[in-house]
Design a protein around this motif. Structure first.
Motif, PDB file in Angstrom:
ATOM      1  N   GLU A 107       0.735  -1.352   0.040  1.00  0.00           N
ATOM      2  CA  GLU A 107       0.000   0.108   0.067  1.00  0.00           C
ATOM      3  C   GLU A 107       0.868   1.275   0.058  1.00  0.00           C
ATOM      4  O   GLU A 107       0.590   2.046  -0.771  1.00  0.00           O
ATOM      5  CB  GLU A 107      -0.964   0.045   1.159  1.00  0.00           C
ATOM      6  N   GLN A 108       1.852   1.290   0.873  1.00  0.00           N
ATOM      7  CA  GLN A 108       2.791   2.372   1.051  1.00  0.00           C
ATOM      8  C   GLN A 108       3.496   2.507  -0.539  1.00  0.00           C
ATOM      9  O   GLN A 108       3.711   3.809  -1.036  1.00  0.00           O
ATOM     10  CB  GLN A 108       3.823   2.217   1.977  1.00  0.00           C
ATOM     11  N   TRP A 109       3.925   1.430  -1.103  1.00  0.00           N
ATOM     12  CA  TRP A 109       4.583   1.473  -2.504  1.00  0.00           C
ATOM     13  C   TRP A 109       3.623   2.028  -3.433  1.00  0.00           C
ATOM     14  O   TRP A 109       3.792   3.078  -4.311  1.00  0.00           O
ATOM     15  CB  TRP A 109       5.027   0.414  -2.790  1.00  0.00           C
ATOM     16  N   ALA A 110       2.292   1.825  -3.343  1.00  0.00           N
ATOM     17  CA  ALA A 110       1.293   2.105  -4.286  1.00  0.00           C
ATOM     18  C   ALA A 110       1.226   3.635  -4.094  1.00  0.00           C
ATOM     19  O   ALA A 110       0.803   4.503  -5.213  1.00  0.00           O
ATOM     20  CB  ALA A 110       0.272   1.326  -4.143  1.00  0.00           C
ATOM     21  N   LEU A 111       1.090   4.189  -2.889  1.00  0.00           N
ATOM     22  CA  LEU A 111       0.866   5.748  -2.646  1.00  0.00           C
ATOM     23  C   LEU A 111       1.953   6.513  -3.426  1.00  0.00           C
ATOM     24  O   LEU A 111       1.810   7.453  -4.002  1.00  0.00           O
ATOM     25  CB  LEU A 111       0.943   5.917  -1.082  1.00  0.00           C
ATOM     26  N   GLU A 144       1.553   9.118  -6.652  1.00  0.00           N
ATOM     27  CA  GLU A 144       2.002  10.504  -7.058  1.00  0.00           C
ATOM     28  C   GLU A 144       2.911  10.608  -8.239  1.00  0.00           C
ATOM     29  O   GLU A 144       2.744  11.537  -8.632  1.00  0.00           O
ATOM     30  CB  GLU A 144       2.712  10.951  -5.614  1.00  0.00           C
ATOM     31  N   GLN A 145       3.769   9.571  -8.300  1.00  0.00           N
ATOM     32  CA  GLN A 145       4.766   9.669  -9.214  1.00  0.00           C
ATOM     33  C   GLN A 145       4.055   9.761 -10.728  1.00  0.00           C
ATOM     34  O   GLN A 145       4.319  10.723 -11.528  1.00  0.00           O
ATOM     35  CB  GLN A 145       5.738   8.531  -9.281  1.00  0.00           C
ATOM     36  N   LYS A 188       0.904  10.505 -11.499  1.00  0.00           N
ATOM     37  CA  LYS A 188      -0.053  11.534 -11.372  1.00  0.00           C
ATOM     38  C   LYS A 188       0.721  12.733 -12.100  1.00  0.00           C
ATOM     39  O   LYS A 188       0.511  13.482 -12.818  1.00  0.00           O
ATOM     40  CB  LYS A 188      -0.467  12.042 -10.235  1.00  0.00           C
ATOM     41  N   ARG A 189       2.123  12.901 -11.393  1.00  0.00           N
ATOM     42  CA  ARG A 189       2.883  14.132 -12.017  1.00  0.00           C
ATOM     43  C   ARG A 189       3.108  14.058 -13.343  1.00  0.00           C
ATOM     44  O   ARG A 189       3.431  15.087 -14.041  1.00  0.00           O
ATOM     45  CB  ARG A 189       4.126  14.174 -11.099  1.00  0.00           C
ATOM     46  N   ARG A 190       3.562  12.779 -13.861  1.00  0.00           N
ATOM     47  CA  ARG A 190       3.850  12.710 -15.202  1.00  0.00           C
ATOM     48  C   ARG A 190       2.758  12.308 -16.115  1.00  0.00           C
ATOM     49  O   ARG A 190       2.959  12.322 -17.011  1.00  0.00           O
ATOM     50  CB  ARG A 190       4.574  11.442 -15.226  1.00  0.00           C
ATOM     51  N   GLY A 191       1.171  12.469 -15.607  1.00  0.00           N
ATOM     52  CA  GLY A 191       0.260  12.370 -16.604  1.00  0.00           C
ATOM     53  C   GLY A 191      -0.150  11.231 -16.988  1.00  0.00           C
ATOM     54  O   GLY A 191      -0.632  10.913 -18.027  1.00  0.00           O
ATOM     55  N   VAL A 221      -4.923   4.924 -12.874  1.00  0.00           N
ATOM     56  CA  VAL A 221      -6.350   3.953 -12.441  1.00  0.00           C
ATOM     57  C   VAL A 221      -5.545   2.663 -12.039  1.00  0.00           C
ATOM     58  O   VAL A 221      -6.101   2.283 -10.868  1.00  0.00           O
ATOM     59  CB  VAL A 221      -6.632   3.492 -13.886  1.00  0.00           C
ATOM     60  N   LYS A 222      -4.616   2.277 -12.430  1.00  0.00           N
ATOM     61  CA  LYS A 222      -3.730   0.932 -11.990  1.00  0.00           C
ATOM     62  C   LYS A 222      -3.651   1.025 -10.456  1.00  0.00           C
ATOM     63  O   LYS A 222      -3.756   0.177  -9.599  1.00  0.00           O
ATOM     64  CB  LYS A 222      -2.826   0.560 -12.539  1.00  0.00           C
TER      65      LYS A 222
END
Length: 202
Positions: free
Chosen positions: A146-150, A154-155, A157-160, A166-167
């Motif tokens: 879960e921590q890795w997925a969080l 964020e990574q 999202k920043r890269r669009g 979604v994954k």
């Protein structure tokens, strides 16, 4: 002359023949390169596009990959209903016992045990898989995921990177559901070992 240059995911040798190569070519250019089926038929010198459709049929891995993407999208859109997908402890215990009767020792996967006794249908994406029975003693493994997925969310999202967003959102939701199932299992196990005391006062 035949040469075994490739292997399946199970490690079995793949014999390359002209027939197989036509399948690979047709499937790739139709499903990956998005070439229309009628053009594929011309390239393969086939008059009947139904025959071409057979040659260009997607592999089982492609079907499962597409299904997983669709399910991930559904899962993120149904975020407020994730409780509906939490399985009951009694159901999980029955699934575990039935699987042990079939295969004996179950395979250890992140956060629990796999009850699938055939080929993995989800390419080892174990978190949230219906074949997996969570183990509360291994909650830490799911929390790490879960921590890795969080961080990954964020990574991307920043890269669009929309599909990857979604994954990751779907993975976070599956982690949440599994932790909830673990809590229910713990409560269920506690109730099973609870011994009521009867006190009669004179």
């Amino acid at each position: 002359m035949q040469h075994n240059l490739f292997e399946t995911v199970e490690g079995k040798a793949v014999v390359l023949k002209a027939h197989l190569l036509r399948h690979v070519f047709a499937t790739h250019i139709h499903h990956v390169e998005q070439v229309p089926l009628d053009i594929v038929a011309v390239l393969l010198h086939q008059k009947n596009t139904r025959v071409t459709g057979y040659y260009a049929a997607p592999s089982w891995h492609q079907v499962m990959t597409s299904a997983n993407v669709i399910l991930d999208r559904f899962a993120t859109h149904l975020g407020s209903l994730d409780e509906a997908f939490v399985r009951a402890p009694a159901e999980l215990q029955r699934q575990y016992e039935e699987a042990k009767e079939r295969v004996g020792t179950l395979a250890k996967v992140p956060g629990g045990d796999c009850t699938c006794h055939g080929q993995c249908p989800v390419s080892f994406a174990c978190t949230g898989c219906v074949f997996k029975v969570p183990d509360p003693m291994r909650r830490e493994e799911i929390e790490e995921q879960e921590q890795w997925a969080l961080i990954r969310l964020e990574q991307v999202k920043r890269r669009g990177l929309g599909p990857e967003v979604v994954k990751m959102q779907a993975l976070l939701q599956r982690c949440h559901v599994e932790k909830e199932e673990m809590q229910l299992i713990e409560a269920y196990q506690k109730d099973e070992h609870y011994a009521a005391t009867l006190r009669i006062e004179s």
